[in-house]
Design a protein around this motif. Structure first.
Motif, mmCIF file in Angstrom:
data_model
loop_
_atom_site.group_PDB
_atom_site.id
_atom_site.type_symbol
_atom_site.label_atom_id
_atom_site.label_comp_id
_atom_site.label_asym_id
_atom_site.label_seq_id
_atom_site.Cartn_x
_atom_site.Cartn_y
_atom_site.Cartn_z
ATOM 1 N N LYS A 46 13.852 -17.748 13.400
ATOM 2 C CA LYS A 46 13.656 -16.645 12.466
ATOM 3 C C LYS A 46 14.960 -15.991 12.026
ATOM 4 O O LYS A 46 15.067 -15.486 10.902
ATOM 5 C CB LYS A 46 12.738 -15.591 13.078
ATOM 6 N N HIS A 52 16.289 -11.297 6.716
ATOM 7 C CA HIS A 52 15.560 -10.097 7.131
ATOM 8 C C HIS A 52 15.398 -9.200 5.910
ATOM 9 O O HIS A 52 16.373 -8.704 5.336
ATOM 10 C CB HIS A 52 16.361 -9.370 8.224
ATOM 11 N N LEU A 67 12.186 -12.234 9.130
ATOM 12 C CA LEU A 67 11.855 -10.910 9.624
ATOM 13 C C LEU A 67 11.596 -9.992 8.432
ATOM 14 O O LEU A 67 12.264 -10.091 7.405
ATOM 15 C CB LEU A 67 12.998 -10.336 10.465
ATOM 16 N N SER A 86 10.879 -5.794 7.645
ATOM 17 C CA SER A 86 10.739 -4.406 8.073
ATOM 18 C C SER A 86 10.312 -3.552 6.888
ATOM 19 O O SER A 86 10.537 -3.913 5.730
ATOM 20 C CB SER A 86 12.059 -3.866 8.634
ATOM 21 N N ARG A 134 20.773 -3.800 9.382
ATOM 22 C CA ARG A 134 20.211 -5.064 9.884
ATOM 23 C C ARG A 134 19.611 -5.918 8.782
ATOM 24 O O ARG A 134 19.328 -7.100 9.000
ATOM 25 C CB ARG A 134 19.143 -4.765 10.934
#
Length: 497
Positions: free
Chosen positions: A238, A243, A271, A273, A308
């Motif tokens: 991943k 991300h 990923l 978020s 991130r």
């Protein structure tokens, strides 16, 4: 990518083929034959054909169809807006061949369309550059009022060959056979609503025209998906797939960030978020537990999340209140690739400064606000290619102008994504597109951004097509219906590459 050209370019390609030794009369015969073959295949029971002819080469192609249909035993009439004796060149020669064979030819009257099985639209070609008026407009209106299916020669009469704009009134065809090269206007603006099925034949010119013109635009295809996203190695993890951070979802708009976040994940981001209002976290995580949702009250809380992220999707459900403005300001100058949509675009328009390292995804209303006082949605519809180029140049970003025939431009190259369905005219579809663009960008950080965005628009549109087919209809299609189809569309692209 598939090449698209303007009518002027196609005229030059046509002349290059003629100079190479393919007579214009032969090219006209080949065009008429190909359209006749398509008519026979699609409407094998047709017994009566009306060919509505104008002047020039478009009308000449129509006379070829009429001659072949008559030879096959159909009852055929040419209904002309320009008398055959006023034609010249190749068109005049083919009209005379039709007449020498006993073909019926008379002035156009709407009543002559009564009871026909198929209408051939050979009125106006790709060189149209002014609104259709007078007898031609009346003929187009009469054709559209007839229940018989319509097959158009090269382009539906009344559609601008470069922009796809409707020039006052346009024929609504069920089939369009286009020749020598694909015209950009067939695939954007009003073009897709009027063409019906589009078939293409280069008429044997490709050998002589290859490389003669730089394409006006490039059309995304399934193979481009596979070229952008080759099969993953068996040891992939991943952390290698990027991300995505989705920022948005002011009060009452949790659904927008949820759609964008899941679309990013379904598109293959490693990923995902979300930064949203604290009360929206359960609404995001509940249907999609793989998403890491963070309740954010103050802009400074975004800093660790931004550090991130490899791509930021800014705008779904963001709002233009104090909270949305604070989130926008925190993301405005961050050194991260950004996909900006919805209220992110409206806040950008108010900010007024260019936004580097970004893909902007406006619909025409948002585009008009970004473009300023000289543009409105009517002007954008009149020339979508000019509008998207102005967006890209003015904001120093990749611009993705949504709509039928989505356009992408980075100030240098133009791309077009024609996949999609009218069922996608519903709320939340733009949020899904934002997620798809962000998801592909996260996986392909070194890819050409405009090309990547065009592939994302193709994937989004194709997922809409697959979802509508699975549901058995276009009406009632919801943005969430696309999410489950994204992996299948990506696999389809891998197989096509």
């Amino acid at each position: 990518m598939r090449e698209l050209y303007t009518p002027d370019q196609v005229a030059r390609l046509d002349q290059a083929a003629i100079r190479a030794g393919i007579a214009g009369e032969v090219l006209m015969d080949r065009a008429g034959r190909r359209l006749w073959q398509e008519i026979r295949q699609r409407w094998p029971g047709a017994g009566r054909l009306a060919v509505v002819c104008g002047g020039g080469n478009n009308g000449g192609d129509g006379y070829v169809v009429a001659r072949l249909a008559g030879r096959a035993g159909l009852a055929v009439e040419v209904l002309y807006l320009v008398p055959p004796e006023r034609l010249s060149g190749d068109a005049a020669r083919h009209a005379q061949r039709y007449l020498d064979g006993g073909g019926i030819c008379r002035p156009f009257e709407p009543e002559a369309l009564d009871g026909v099985d198929v209408i051939v639209d050979a009125l106006l070609g790709t060189g149209l550059d002014r609104p259709v008026s007078g007898a031609f407009a009346e003929a187009v209106t009469a054709v559209n009022a007839t229940p018989a299916p319509v097959a158009s020669v090269d382009i539906p009469s009344g559609i601008h060959g470069r922009t796809g704009a409707e020039m006052g009134v346009a024929v609504r065809a069920q089939l369009t056979a286009t020749f020598v090269a694909r015209k950009s206007g067939l695939f954007t603006g009003r073009g897709p609503a009027c063409t019906g099925a589009v078939v293409f034949d280069d008429l044997g010119t490709a050998t002589w025209t290859a490389g003669a013109e730089l394409p006006h635009a490039w059309q995304a295809t399934p193979a481009d998906v596979g070229a952008l996203l080759p099969p993953r190695p068996r040891d992939a993890h991943k952390g290698q797939q990027g991300h995505v951070l989705v920022v948005g979802g002011d009060r009452g708009m949790a659904g927008a960030v949820r759609l964008a976040a899941e679309a990013a994940g379904r598109s293959g981001a490693g990923l995902v978020s979300v930064a949203t209002r604290p009360e929206h976290v359960p609404a995001v995580v509940g249907p999609c537990p793989a998403v890491m949702a963070h309740g954010i009250d103050r802009a400074e809380e975004l800093a660790p999340l931004l550090s991130r992220a490899s791509v930021v999707a800014l705008g779904p459900g963001l709002g233009q209140g104090a909270w949305g403005r604070a989130m926008w300001a925190a993301c405005r100058d961050v050194a991260r690739p950004r996909v900006v949509d919805a209220d992110g675009l409206n806040l950008l328009a108010a900010d007024g400064r260019p936004l580097a390292d970004a893909v902007l995804t406006p619909h025409p209303g948002e585009a008009a606000r970004l473009l300023g006082a000289d543009w409105d949605t009517t002007a954008i519809a009149a020339d979508r290619f000019a509008a998207v180029r102005e967006l890209a140049s003015g904001w120093q970003a990749v611009a993705l102008l949504k709509g039928a025939g989505t356009l992408v431009d980075d100030g240098r190259a133009r791309y077009l994504a024609s996949a999609g369905t009218p069922g996608m005219a519903s709320g939340g579809m733009g949020d899904v597109l934002t997620g798809v663009v962000a998801g592909l960008w996260a996986q392909c950080p070194g890819a050409d951004r405009a090309r990547m965005a065009a592939v994302a628009a193709h994937v989004h549109g194709r997922a809409g097509e697959r979802a509508a087919a699975a549901l058995g209809g276009e009406r009632g299609l919801l943005a969430s219906d696309l999410l489950g189809w994204l992996p299948a569309v990506l696999a389809e692209g891998e197989a096509a590459a």
